[in-house]
Design an enzyme around this catalytic site. Structure first.
Site, PDB file in Angstrom:
ATOM      1  N   HIS A  65       0.854  -1.191   0.000  1.00 31.43           N
ATOM      2  CA  HIS A  65       0.000   0.000   0.000  1.00 31.43           C
ATOM      3  C   HIS A  65       0.889   1.239   0.000  1.00 31.43           C
ATOM      4  O   HIS A  65       2.039   1.195   0.460  1.00 31.43           O
ATOM      5  CB  HIS A  65      -0.897   0.014   1.232  1.00 31.43           C
ATOM      6  N   CYS A  90      -2.301  -0.469   7.446  1.00 34.30           N
ATOM      7  CA  CYS A  90      -1.495   0.744   7.369  1.00 34.30           C
ATOM      8  C   CYS A  90      -1.526   1.518   8.684  1.00 34.30           C
ATOM      9  O   CYS A  90      -0.499   2.060   9.110  1.00 34.30           O
ATOM     10  CB  CYS A  90      -1.963   1.611   6.205  1.00 34.30           C
ATOM     11  N   GLU A 135       0.971   3.845   1.848  1.00 36.30           N
ATOM     12  CA  GLU A 135       1.478   4.246   3.153  1.00 36.30           C
ATOM     13  C   GLU A 135       2.682   3.403   3.564  1.00 36.30           C
ATOM     14  O   GLU A 135       3.673   3.934   4.076  1.00 36.30           O
ATOM     15  CB  GLU A 135       0.395   4.088   4.235  1.00 36.30           C
TER      16      GLU A 135
END
Length: 151
Positions: free
Chosen positions: A46, A79, A48
């Site tokens: 992801h 995250c 992040e």
């Protein structure tokens, strides 16, 4: 947040869900990330997570207590956990995520008092632009699926 949006637009061009993130320390971007789970064959890729990894390498520490993470959409549980472990001081995000958001949309991990680190959260920064980018991406994807099925 504009830098995070630019990263999200790049992810969309690569066929990834358009999410971008940056980590800022002392007014300087020290980490950048765009969604890459499809490209990297990695469910943890992801935006992040990628931005946190980049920032950790840049500052030479996995703890980032004086940093702010800007992300185009509300972080998910995975995250949010990484953000807490990195000791990020503040998260600023654009659009809410009513399906997987962990900053209040579905759950609010950052408000959980039993967790030992508390990150400040600011929501809604450039939310319209962030949400529109996601909506456009999924609309185009649905349109493509309808046109791929033959007669």
């Amino acid at each position: 947040m504009r830098a995070a949006l630019a990263l999200a637009e790049g992810a969309a061009r690569e066929g990834e869900v358009p999410v971008g993130a940056i980590v800022v320390r002392g007014g300087e971007i020290v980490g950048r990330g765009a969604n890459r789970p499809i490209t990297e064959h990695d469910p943890a890729a992801h935006a992040e997570i990628i931005a946190l990894r980049d920032a950790g390498r840049a500052v030479g520490n996995y703890r980032l207590p004086e940093c702010t993470l800007y992300v185009t959409i509300e972080p998910c549980v995975m995250c949010a956990g990484a953000i807490m472990h990195a000791r990020i001081a503040r998260v600023v995000y654009g659009a809410r995520d009513p399906k997987t958001g962990a900053c209040g949309s579905v759950v609010n991990l950052f408000a959980e008092r039993r967790i030992n680190h508390h990150t400040e959260v600011t929501e809604g920064v450039l939310a319209e632009e962030s949400g529109a980018l996601l909506s456009r991406f999924f609309s185009e994807r649905r349109r493509g699926e309808r046109n791929d099925g033959g007669d």
